[in-house]
Enzyme design. Structure first.
Site, short mmCIF file in Angstrom:
data_model
loop_
_atom_site.label_atom_id
_atom_site.label_comp_id
_atom_site.label_asym_id
_atom_site.label_seq_id
_atom_site.Cartn_x
_atom_site.Cartn_y
_atom_site.Cartn_z
N ASP A 40 0.80 -1.17 -0.04
CA ASP A 40 0.03 0.00 0.07
C ASP A 40 0.97 1.21 0.04
OD1 ASP A 40 -2.19 -1.63 0.13
OD2 ASP A 40 -2.03 -1.41 2.37
N1 URA Z 1 -0.89 -5.80 4.49
C1 URA Z 1 -1.43 -4.41 4.33
O1 URA Z 1 -2.32 -4.30 4.95
N2 URA Z 1 -0.82 -3.49 3.53
C2 URA Z 1 0.41 -3.72 2.79
O2 URA Z 1 0.91 -2.98 2.23
C3 URA Z 1 0.86 -5.14 3.01
C4 URA Z 1 0.11 -6.06 3.70
#
Ligand code: URA
Length: 257
Positions: free
Chosen positions: A108
């Site tokens: 993310d």
């Molecule tokens: N889990 C999440 O919530 N975000 C990420 O970027 C990776 C794993």
């Protein structure tokens, strides 16, 4: 073209991934191979880099070797080739330093840490398959309190809003004011998986760092830093099955010709 210098033509064609050596010999007897503009009459011919080899009128493909990089993604970059909202992307950031690459999985925008990049889309797809079973390790800072019992209760997996999350290995690292630091290891990497699990536990994630992905570690790679995994280490870490299939795929493409 000569009978002494260079390498046997069928071997060169096979190594370029066009087909097997035996099929290359067949193509030669069928008159489908030209060297320097002339149809080749015999497989007992050596070629060097200076010779122009065409199979069915096509030059031999340039084989890009599979390459892999560890990247320490900073928060604030999107893992996408184009962001409709115009936010800065990882790929723009790295354009000057790397050939065209794809990421193996995503993080993310606000997640930091280890992102693997490769010039081989086939490798990315292979490692993203659930069958690869690579464990993703994270460090999480989250607002709220959680107990060892709550973490033990989700160890075998949990269903949240109809989505089943597999085994979760979570430990409390330390408590810091209103926040706690956890380490979390998961196998799948579903969309927003760590954040959803934490929300389910009543925690609000305010920092998320991926520290490991399968056999690869973030280690002390500086934020924004990029480092190529040496080819030998990459091959032994990924295992032979991908590389066998990769060559078989290339052969299959041409055998149908
Ligand atoms: N889990 C999440 O919530 N975000 C990420 O970027 C990776 C794993």
């Amino acid at each position: 073209m000569s009978t002494f210098e260079g390498e046997r033509i069928a071997k060169v064609i096979a190594r370029a991934g066009v087909c097997s050596r035996r099929d290359a010999e067949r193509l030669i007897t069928e008159g489908r191979v030209k060297v320097n503009g002339q149809i080749l009459g015999t497989a007992a011919t050596n070629v060097t880099r200076r010779d122009v080899v065409l199979v069915d009128g096509q030059p031999l493909p340039q084989q890009d070797e599979t390459r892999l990089w560890r990247y320490h993604k900073p928060a604030g970059l999107v893992v996408s080739h184009r962001d409709p909202q115009g936010r800065p992307t990882v790929f723009e950031k790295l354009r000057e330093q790397l050939p065209r690459v794809v990421s193996i999985g995503r993080l993310d925008i606000n997640t930091e840490g280890l992102l693997l990049l490769t010039n081989d889309g086939g490798l990315a797809r292979f490692l993203e398959l659930p069958a690869s079973g690579w464990i993703r390790h994270y460090r999480v800072r989250a607002f709220g309190q959680v107990s060892d019992q709550q973490l033990a209760a989700i160890a075998k997996g949990v269903e949240i809003d109809g989505v089943r999350y597999g085994p979760i290995e979570a430990k409390i690292e330390r408590v810091q004011g209103g926040n706690c630091w956890l380490t979390i290891a998961i196998r799948e990497g579903k969309n927003r998986e760590v954040k959803r699990i934490c929300e389910h536990l009543g925690l609000q994630v305010n920092r998320l760092i991926r520290t490991g992905f399968g056999p690869f570690q973030l280690g002390d790679l500086a934020r924004g830093g990029i480092e190529e995994v040496p080819p030998r280490v990459m091959k032994s870490s990924i295992g032979p099955s991908f590389f066998k299939d990769k060559h078989a795929d290339r052969r299959r493409k041409v055998q149908g010709s």
